[in-house]
Design an enzyme around this catalytic site. Sequence first.
Site, PDB file in Angstrom:
ATOM      1  N   ILE A  46       1.157  -1.214  -0.060  1.00 31.43           N
ATOM      2  CA  ILE A  46      -0.291  -0.056  -0.231  1.00 31.43           C
ATOM      3  C   ILE A  46       0.781   1.150   0.098  1.00 31.43           C
ATOM      4  CG2 ILE A  46      -1.701   1.139   0.816  1.00 31.43           C
ATOM      5  CD1 ILE A  46      -2.858  -1.266   2.251  1.00 31.43           C
ATOM      6  N   SER A  47       1.584   1.194   0.850  1.00 33.79           N
ATOM      7  CA  SER A  47       3.140   1.834   0.716  1.00 33.79           C
ATOM      8  C   SER A  47       4.311   1.996   1.271  1.00 33.79           C
ATOM      9  CB  SER A  47       2.170   3.386   1.695  1.00 33.79           C
ATOM     10  OG  SER A  47       3.577   4.157   2.416  1.00 33.79           O
ATOM     11  N   GLY A  49       7.224   3.746   2.852  1.00 31.22           N
ATOM     12  CA  GLY A  49       7.976   4.878   2.956  1.00 31.22           C
ATOM     13  C   GLY A  49       9.028   4.553   3.532  1.00 31.22           C
ATOM     14  N   GLU A  51      10.598   4.953   6.912  1.00 33.39           N
ATOM     15  CA  GLU A  51      10.231   4.009   8.410  1.00 33.39           C
ATOM     16  C   GLU A  51       9.613   3.041   8.384  1.00 33.39           C
ATOM     17  OE1 GLU A  51       8.865   8.213  10.296  1.00 33.39           O
ATOM     18  OE2 GLU A  51      10.619   8.484  10.404  1.00 33.39           O
ATOM     19  N   VAL A  54       3.566  -0.414   3.956  1.00 31.65           N
ATOM     20  CA  VAL A  54       2.008  -0.340   4.789  1.00 31.65           C
ATOM     21  C   VAL A  54       1.763  -1.584   3.768  1.00 31.65           C
ATOM     22  CG1 VAL A  54      -0.502  -0.334   5.299  1.00 31.65           C
ATOM     23  CG2 VAL A  54       1.728   1.857   6.362  1.00 31.65           C
ATOM     24  N   GLU A 138      -7.377  -2.718  11.016  1.00 35.81           N
ATOM     25  CA  GLU A 138      -8.137  -2.471   9.626  1.00 35.81           C
ATOM     26  C   GLU A 138      -8.054  -1.939   8.308  1.00 35.81           C
ATOM     27  OE1 GLU A 138     -13.355   0.087   9.531  1.00 35.81           O
ATOM     28  OE2 GLU A 138     -11.579   0.283  10.884  1.00 35.81           O
ATOM     29  N   ASP A 186       1.428  14.533  14.533  1.00 41.81           N
ATOM     30  CA  ASP A 186       1.985  14.525  13.086  1.00 41.81           C
ATOM     31  C   ASP A 186       0.517  15.242  12.401  1.00 41.81           C
ATOM     32  OD1 ASP A 186       3.798  13.960  11.104  1.00 41.81           O
ATOM     33  OD2 ASP A 186       3.593  12.028  10.626  1.00 41.81           O
ATOM     34  N   ASN A 191      -1.671  12.934   7.000  1.00 39.59           N
ATOM     35  CA  ASN A 191      -1.899  11.543   7.720  1.00 39.59           C
ATOM     36  C   ASN A 191      -3.754  11.858   7.995  1.00 39.59           C
ATOM     37  OD1 ASN A 191      -0.030  10.111   7.762  1.00 39.59           O
ATOM     38  ND2 ASN A 191       1.285  12.024   9.387  1.00 39.59           N
ATOM     39  N   ASP A 204      -1.936   7.021  11.073  1.00 35.87           N
ATOM     40  CA  ASP A 204      -0.619   7.262  11.477  1.00 35.87           C
ATOM     41  C   ASP A 204      -0.229   7.570  13.013  1.00 35.87           C
ATOM     42  OD1 ASP A 204       2.830   7.619  11.081  1.00 35.87           O
ATOM     43  OD2 ASP A 204       2.331   8.854   9.629  1.00 35.87           O
TER      44      ASP A 204
HETATM   45  N1  LIG Z   1      -5.114   1.723   7.695  1.00 32.49           N
HETATM   46  C1  LIG Z   1      -5.061   1.925   6.945  1.00 32.49           C
HETATM   47  N2  LIG Z   1      -5.529   1.669   5.429  1.00 32.49           N
HETATM   48  C2  LIG Z   1      -5.212   1.527   4.590  1.00 32.49           C
HETATM   49  N3  LIG Z   1      -4.451   2.595   3.782  1.00 32.49           N
HETATM   50  C3  LIG Z   1      -3.888   2.719   4.890  1.00 32.49           C
HETATM   51  C4  LIG Z   1      -3.510   2.251   6.580  1.00 32.49           C
HETATM   52  N4  LIG Z   1      -2.721   2.808   7.054  1.00 32.49           N
HETATM   53  C5  LIG Z   1      -1.705   3.652   6.249  1.00 32.49           C
HETATM   54  N5  LIG Z   1      -2.380   3.498   5.424  1.00 32.49           N
HETATM   55  C6  LIG Z   1      -1.273   4.086   4.144  1.00 32.49           C
HETATM   56  O1  LIG Z   1      -0.170   4.047   3.933  1.00 32.49           O
HETATM   57  C7  LIG Z   1       0.400   5.145   4.459  1.00 32.49           C
HETATM   58  C8  LIG Z   1       1.617   5.499   5.053  1.00 32.49           C
HETATM   59  O2  LIG Z   1       1.279   4.887   6.368  1.00 32.49           O
HETATM   60  P1  LIG Z   1       1.441   5.850   7.725  1.00 32.49           P
HETATM   61  O3  LIG Z   1       0.980   7.268   7.670  1.00 32.49           O
HETATM   62  O4  LIG Z   1       0.587   5.261   9.340  1.00 32.49           O
HETATM   63  O5  LIG Z   1       3.167   5.134   7.782  1.00 32.49           O
HETATM   64  P2  LIG Z   1       4.542   6.174   7.853  1.00 32.49           P
HETATM   65  O6  LIG Z   1       4.668   6.127   9.126  1.00 32.49           O
HETATM   66  O7  LIG Z   1       4.179   7.991   8.033  1.00 32.49           O
HETATM   67  O8  LIG Z   1       5.425   5.908   7.174  1.00 32.49           O
HETATM   68  P3  LIG Z   1       6.687   6.630   6.306  1.00 32.49           P
HETATM   69  O9  LIG Z   1       6.634   7.816   7.238  1.00 32.49           O
HETATM   70  O10 LIG Z   1       7.751   5.854   6.472  1.00 32.49           O
HETATM   71  O11 LIG Z   1       6.107   6.705   5.242  1.00 32.49           O
HETATM   72  C9  LIG Z   1      -0.621   6.618   4.259  1.00 32.49           C
HETATM   73  O12 LIG Z   1      -0.299   7.135   3.968  1.00 32.49           O
HETATM   74  C10 LIG Z   1      -1.474   5.481   3.997  1.00 32.49           C
HETATM   75  O13 LIG Z   1      -1.714   6.175   2.592  1.00 32.49           O
HETATM   76 MG   LIG Z   2       1.988   8.815   7.757  1.00 31.22          MG
END
Ligand SMILES: Nc1ncnc2c1ncn2[C@@H]1O[C@H](COP(=O)(O)OP(=O)(O)OP(=O)(O)O)[C@@H](O)[C@H]1O
Ligand SMILES: [Mg+2]
Length: 260
Positions: A46-47, A49, A51, A54, A138, A186, A191, A204
């Site tokens: 899904i993503s 990053g 750190e 997902v 979820e 944050d 987010n 997040d």
């Molecule tokens: N429960 C969820 N359902 C669908 N998509 C999600 C969910 N949680 C996170 N995501 C997707 O994953 C991305 C990254 O998640 P999150 O913001 O929690 O991590 P992050 O700490 O920002 O990661 P990083 O900073 O390493 O990029 C979000 O921007 C979103 O697109």
């Molecule tokens: Mg995030």
Amino acid sequence: MSKEYEKRIKDDDLYETVEEVFDTRTVLNVVELMRRKVIKRLAGTISAGKESRVYLGYTYDDKPVAVKIYLTSSAEFRKGILKYISGDPRFAGFSPRNTRELVYTWARKEFRNLTRLYEAGVRVPRPISVYNNVLVMEFIGEDGLRYPLLVEAYKDMELEDAKRVYTRVLEEVEKMVCKARLIHGDLSEYNIIVTPDIDVFIIDVSQAVDVNHPNALEFLKRDLERVVEFFKVKVGLNIVEDSNKLIEGLMKCLERRKVE
Ligand SMILES: Nc1ncnc2c1ncn2[C@@H]1O[C@H](COP(=O)(O)OP(=O)(O)OP(=O)(O)O)[C@@H](O)[C@H]1O
Ligand SMILES: [Mg+2]
């Protein structure tokens, strides 16, 4: 097909998805969640990053879940994390021996924050499980596709819908601060997820801190300033309040709750 063979194929599938990114321990952590029947499989990214990664996953009853895996190898991450953990009474006396342990604590912190927010009625993904650096929650999306973040969704939004999103974000912030007594730390258009019925999910939350954290007010100010700036400048809403006014309102609401 023998059970052993079946198992090997599944493990191979898993390695194919995550091999490049994860160390053996992380793979074993995911496998442990499978053994516990929390997830059946991972189905795609899904993503990705710096750190965390997902993934879309599926449970044994074929429900989609989001599987957030924290990378245990980033030194920058370590520095960033400590700021939020020191000063939080929930982590008093905690002294991690290595980065991996710190990252595990960080994942547990996000799970605890999600649980606290979810139980207070804040629109966050429902927390499902956490094991070491792997958190399952979820999935916010449909047909295996995540819903857009606010930063992606706002461009094609009618002004009326943008106004609604703004109001909904402020309502969620009020619940976070006054009911769950947590400061996101944050909060931004990156987010916040926007659903097709023009509602929001806050995501997040690993860095969220208790309202009694020594830097709570500073974090809250930064959160609100970012949100206000985004809706005012990027979206162009003229109904956006001043962030100091919003903070005043939240402080009053916290005081009222103390008395109740
Ligand atoms: N429960 C969820 N359902 C669908 N998509 C999600 C969910 N949680 C996170 N995501 C997707 O994953 C991305 C990254 O998640 P999150 O913001 O929690 O991590 P992050 O700490 O920002 O990661 P990083 O900073 O390493 O990029 C979000 O921007 C979103 O697109
Ligand atoms: Mg995030």
